[in-house]
Design an enzyme around this catalytic site. Structure first.
Site, PDB file in Angstrom:
ATOM      1  N   HIS A 168       0.940   0.255 -13.518  1.00 31.99           N
ATOM      2  CA  HIS A 168       1.679  -0.938 -13.927  1.00 31.99           C
ATOM      3  C   HIS A 168       3.165  -0.580 -13.998  1.00 31.99           C
ATOM      4  O   HIS A 168       3.527   0.452 -14.563  1.00 31.99           O
ATOM      5  CB  HIS A 168       1.172  -1.419 -15.299  1.00 31.99           C
ATOM      6  CG  HIS A 168       1.866  -2.649 -15.774  1.00 31.99           C
ATOM      7  ND1 HIS A 168       1.607  -3.894 -15.249  1.00 31.99           N
ATOM      8  CD2 HIS A 168       2.847  -2.821 -16.689  1.00 31.99           C
ATOM      9  CE1 HIS A 168       2.389  -4.786 -15.834  1.00 31.99           C
ATOM     10  NE2 HIS A 168       3.151  -4.146 -16.710  1.00 31.99           N
ATOM     11  N   MET A 203      -3.674  -7.458  -6.735  1.00 31.03           N
ATOM     12  CA  MET A 203      -3.087  -8.553  -7.493  1.00 31.03           C
ATOM     13  C   MET A 203      -4.128  -9.574  -7.938  1.00 31.03           C
ATOM     14  O   MET A 203      -3.981 -10.779  -7.698  1.00 31.03           O
ATOM     15  CB  MET A 203      -1.982  -9.228  -6.670  1.00 31.03           C
ATOM     16  CG  MET A 203      -0.870  -8.279  -6.264  1.00 31.03           C
ATOM     17  SD  MET A 203      -0.142  -7.411  -7.680  1.00 31.03           S
ATOM     18  CE  MET A 203       0.839  -8.737  -8.370  1.00 31.03           C
ATOM     19  N   GLY A 227       0.794  -1.231   0.000  1.00 24.92           N
ATOM     20  CA  GLY A 227       0.000   0.000   0.000  1.00 24.92           C
ATOM     21  C   GLY A 227       0.824   1.276   0.000  1.00 24.92           C
ATOM     22  O   GLY A 227       0.345   2.323   0.443  1.00 24.92           O
ATOM     23  N   ARG A 239     -14.162 -16.537  -9.924  1.00 24.74           N
ATOM     24  CA  ARG A 239     -13.834 -15.120 -10.107  1.00 24.74           C
ATOM     25  C   ARG A 239     -15.090 -14.249 -10.185  1.00 24.74           C
ATOM     26  O   ARG A 239     -15.166 -13.175  -9.593  1.00 24.74           O
ATOM     27  CB  ARG A 239     -12.986 -14.965 -11.378  1.00 24.74           C
ATOM     28  CG  ARG A 239     -12.403 -13.569 -11.569  1.00 24.74           C
ATOM     29  CD  ARG A 239     -11.490 -13.510 -12.782  1.00 24.74           C
ATOM     30  NE  ARG A 239     -10.375 -14.441 -12.713  1.00 24.74           N
ATOM     31  CZ  ARG A 239      -9.274 -14.254 -11.988  1.00 24.74           C
ATOM     32  NH1 ARG A 239      -9.122 -13.175 -11.278  1.00 24.74           N
ATOM     33  NH2 ARG A 239      -8.314 -15.154 -11.978  1.00 24.74           N
TER      34      ARG A 239
HETATM   35  C1  GRF Z   1       3.466  -1.464  -7.596  1.00 20.02           C
HETATM   36  O1  GRF Z   1       4.743  -1.803  -8.012  1.00 20.02           O
HETATM   37  C2  GRF Z   1       2.535  -1.393  -8.777  1.00 20.02           C
HETATM   38  O2  GRF Z   1       3.172  -1.029  -9.940  1.00 20.02           O
HETATM   39  C3  GRF Z   1       1.999  -2.780  -8.897  1.00 20.02           C
HETATM   40  O3  GRF Z   1       1.919  -3.228  -7.576  1.00 20.02           O
HETATM   41  C4  GRF Z   1       2.849  -2.549  -6.754  1.00 20.02           C
HETATM   42  C5  GRF Z   1       2.131  -2.006  -5.563  1.00 20.02           C
HETATM   43  O4  GRF Z   1       2.968  -1.540  -4.557  1.00 20.02           O
HETATM   44  N1  GRF Z   1       0.751  -2.762  -9.626  1.00 20.02           N
HETATM   45  P1  GRF Z   1       2.360  -0.924  -3.240  1.00 20.02           P
HETATM   46  O5  GRF Z   1       1.464  -1.978  -2.589  1.00 20.02           O
HETATM   47  O6  GRF Z   1       1.591   0.313  -3.596  1.00 20.02           O
HETATM   48  O7  GRF Z   1       3.531  -0.611  -2.346  1.00 20.02           O
END
Ligand code: GRF
Length: 189
Positions: A109, A90, A12, A65
């Site tokens: 991304h 994710m 986060g 899903r």
């Molecule tokens: C980031 O690297 C983003 O690009 C990917 O997931 C990661 C999230 O990181 N989609 P965080 O949980 O915000 O630290």
């Protein structure tokens, strides 16, 4: 007030960057809820600290899903958000979910899309000898990592970079561009 729901699965740090920029007045919006599909996501603690309602909806309790996405959509609807921000969420969202919230979901991304859709982006950038790498904030469409780009942040790939050192540099640029991209979307709405 422009309302945002954030979906995440882990650390986060992007959520934190967004919270910080809202506090500074650089994003004219309010995060009305943070939803995680994992109970152990640190992003939930960050939301809690900021006084933001945070909800756990664990995908492991759903048979498929579509069933998970339906429950997720119901919770999101109850907050009537203007924008859904994926910040390290994710899970692939079903086509039905994405279509329901068309033009309302954005994602970050860790690559300069259209390069390196999917996973292991930093490793692939290093292996291909790229001189530049970065992150892209984009609208979410049913095809993975393929929606219209809103903002990109570029970082150099340095000699001797490991996956970890490059990932860290990309993360830093994410924390700058994600808040900016959100404010850009708000300005266009
Ligand atoms: C980031 O690297 C983003 O690009 C990917 O997931 C990661 C999230 O990181 N989609 P965080 O949980 O915000 O630290």
């Amino acid at each position: 007030m422009f309302k945002i729901v954030v979906l995440l699965s882990g650390e986060g740090s992007n959520l934190q960057a967004i919270i910080n920029q809202i506090d500074l007045g650089n994003i004219e919006a309010e995060i009305v809820a943070v939803i995680s599909n994992r109970a152990d996501a640190n992003g939930l603690n960050r939301a809690e600290k900021a006084g933001i309602p945070n909800i756990v909806l664990e995908h492991i309790h759903f048979s498929d899903r579509e069933a998970f996405d339906q429950s997720l959509a119901q919770i999101i609807d109850s907050y009537e958000p203007d924008l859904i921000v994926l910040a390290g969420f994710m899970r692939i969202l079903s086509d039905g979910f994405v279509e329901k919230f068309q033009n309302k979901i954005i994602n970050i991304h860790p690559s300069l899309l259209p390069k390196y859709k999917g996973l292991h982006t930093h490793k692939r950038a290093i292996e291909n000898g790229d001189e530049e790498h970065g992150a892209t904030v984009h609208f979410v469409v049913p095809t993975l990592d393929s929606g219209e780009a809103i903002l990109q942040g570029v970082v150099p790939v340095k000699k001797g970079d490991t996956e970890e050192s490059l990932a860290q540099r990309v993360h830093e640029i994410e924390h700058i561009i994600y808040p900016q991209a959100i404010q850009k979307v708000i300005g266009q709405t």
